[in-house]
Scaffold this active site. Structure first.
Site, short mmCIF file in Angstrom:
data_model
loop_
_atom_site.label_atom_id
_atom_site.label_comp_id
_atom_site.label_asym_id
_atom_site.label_seq_id
_atom_site.Cartn_x
_atom_site.Cartn_y
_atom_site.Cartn_z
N GLU A 1 0.85 -1.20 0.00
CA GLU A 1 0.00 0.00 0.00
C GLU A 1 0.88 1.25 0.00
O GLU A 1 1.83 1.34 0.78
CB GLU A 1 -0.87 -0.03 1.25
N ASP B 1 0.34 5.04 0.68
CA ASP B 1 -0.55 6.11 1.12
C ASP B 1 -0.01 7.45 0.64
O ASP B 1 0.91 8.00 1.24
CB ASP B 1 -0.68 6.11 2.64
N GLU C 1 -3.11 10.87 3.66
CA GLU C 1 -4.04 10.61 4.74
C GLU C 1 -4.09 11.87 5.57
O GLU C 1 -3.07 12.31 6.13
CB GLU C 1 -3.58 9.42 5.59
N HIS D 1 3.95 1.34 2.72
CA HIS D 1 3.81 0.06 3.43
C HIS D 1 4.13 -1.06 2.45
O HIS D 1 3.56 -1.08 1.35
CB HIS D 1 2.38 -0.16 3.93
#
Length: 457
Positions: free
Chosen positions: A231, A233, A236, A247
């Protein structure tokens, strides 16, 4: 998504998911235009759309309208086991605006927190960008940059307006799993680095085994299985704090997990995915005046977020070595903030050296390095990742990991604990939903392409 618990909790009343296709409502994806850019030739508009995640959709019998899942409990007669449930139950098309508070106009997509529909009350949403009616748009971003505008002025403490990439299958698992008859058109196949086990259908089978209804969320629960993948990101955030986080996982596609592989509880650092990630949050990294209401990047109005994926040899096949961040607001280019933590170098981007230094300084396990670091993230970017846009509140940790002091058992003076200006008593979902039901986030002007081609200096 980046937080220190395994469960990703999304709330919705009487709206659920499945793998067969119902006939109660036609599925019509909201249009959303994006742009692909190249150095020297400018940007070209692409016609895309978005599809709502299957976890939000009404799940009912294939032969009628009886719910297969109500509140946070499965109908045992319709769903006695994973395969029978997938055969008995169908998910339907949705009213994006009236039921879910999702609206799109041209290049802009708005997600609303609370929507009172004709049959239910919906909380938050998660959508995927579609290349066509049945396939997710895949992004290959090594030696590329990704840019978007965001307006989160109406997004207070406790909420997360997120834009990120995950290593989902382009067809939502339709070709891999015989029991999945719905596919990407109906938002199936989700995975992320938290290996969420609140997903109701994984690999075309219902997650009914060992299902435990949530103790504090009347609409959610957890099953035996989780669904894992790398993942990235990109964003956020709420109007008090923001972070971008990589991640990585030891698995290289959407993968169903069970037991310690999911990394739940005490097995957090034994799972296949790096749940902590390597994050760059300006506030957490010591510059508390950089991003927020009235700050250098002023979250009270719209601004542009640019993320660049730099490779060792500046090619799309090279090893990923750096993830850079740039902002643009009111015609001004704003370079990323610099680290202001004692004994740390003044980094302003994510590199393996930064990640290792951060983990050492904060006293955190380096699960990012253990799973391959940026090189592994680059492999996912090369393979292709799906763009996710969501708005959610946090039944596990009240979003304190993003916008407040976290964890609560550590002193605020400990490096890495202070993450934003929100109070440690903020973010309780019931409070957020009742006090700020009209909260929303708008993402717009999505562009991707050659480094330096998506924004104006």
């Amino acid at each position: 998504m980046h937080h220190l618990v395994a469960l990703l909790s999304f709330s919705v009343l009487t709206v659920v998911c499945g793998q067969q296709v119902g006939t109660q409502m036609a599925e019509t994806h909201p249009n959303l235009s994006i742009q692909k850019c190249a150095t020297g030739s400018g940007c070209q508009i692409q016609s895309t759309s978005v599809a709502l995640d299957a976890n939000w959709r009404w799940l009912h019998t294939t032969s009628g309208t009886t719910n297969c899942y109500t509140g946070n409990t499965w109908d045992a007669s319709l769903c006695p086991d994973p395969v029978t449930c997938a055969e008995n139950c169908a998910l339907d098309g949705v009213d994006y605006t009236g039921t879910y508070g999702i609206t799109s106009t041209g290049s802009a997509l708005t997600l609303k927190l609370v929507t009172h529909g004709p049959y239910s009350t919906n909380i938050g949403s998660r959508v995927y960008l579609m290349a066509n009616d049945t396939t997710y748009q895949m992004f290959n971003l090594k030696n590329q940059e990704f840019t978007f505008d965001v307006d989160m002025s109406n997004l207070p403490c406790g909420l997360n307006g997120a834009l990120y990439f995950v290593e989902m299958d382009a067809d939502g698992g339709l070709s891999k799993y015989p029991n999945n008859k719905a596919g990407a058109k109906y938002g199936t196949g989700y995975c992320d680095s938290q290996c969420p086990n609140d997903i109701k259908f994984i690999n075309g089978e219902a997650n009914v085994l060992d299902w435990v209804p949530s103790s504090n969320d009347a609409n959610s629960g957890t099953g035996m299985y989780g669904t894992c993948c790398s993942e990235m990101d990109i964003w956020e955030a709420n109007n008090n704090a923001a972070a971008y986080t990589a991640h990585v996982c030891t698995v290289h596609s959407q993968t169903r997990c069970s037991g310690s592989d999911c990394g739940d509880g005490d097995d957090r650092y034994n799972g296949v995915c790096d749940k902590d990630g390597c994050d760059f949050s300006s506030y957490r990294m010591g510059d508390t005046s950089f991003l927020g209401m009235g700050k250098t990047v002023d979250t009270s109005s719209k601004f542009t977020v640019v993320t660049q994926f730099i490779t060792a040899d500046n090619t799309t096949t090279g090893t990923l070595t750096e993830i850079r961040r740039i902002y643009v607001q009111n015609g001004k280019v704003i370079q990323n903030s610099k680290v202001n933590i004692p004994k740390m170098t003044t980094y302003d981007s994510v590199t393996d050296v930064f990640c290792n230094d951060q983990k050492t300084t904060f006293g955190d396990p380096n699960s990012f390095e253990a799973r391959g670091g940026l090189a592994t993230m680059g492999q996912a970017l090369s393979k292709g990742m799906v763009l996710v846009l969501s708005l959610w509140d946090d039944y596990a940790d009240n979003m304190l990991w993003l916008d407040s002091d976290y964890p609560l058992n550590k002193s605020i003076s400990t490096p890495g604990v202070a993450r934003g200006t929100c109070a440690t008593t903020s973010g309780v979902p019931s409070d957020v939903e009742s006090q700020n039901p009209d909260s929303s986030v708008t993402f717009s002007n999505i562009k991707f392409g050659d480094i330096g081609s998506t924004y104006t200096l």
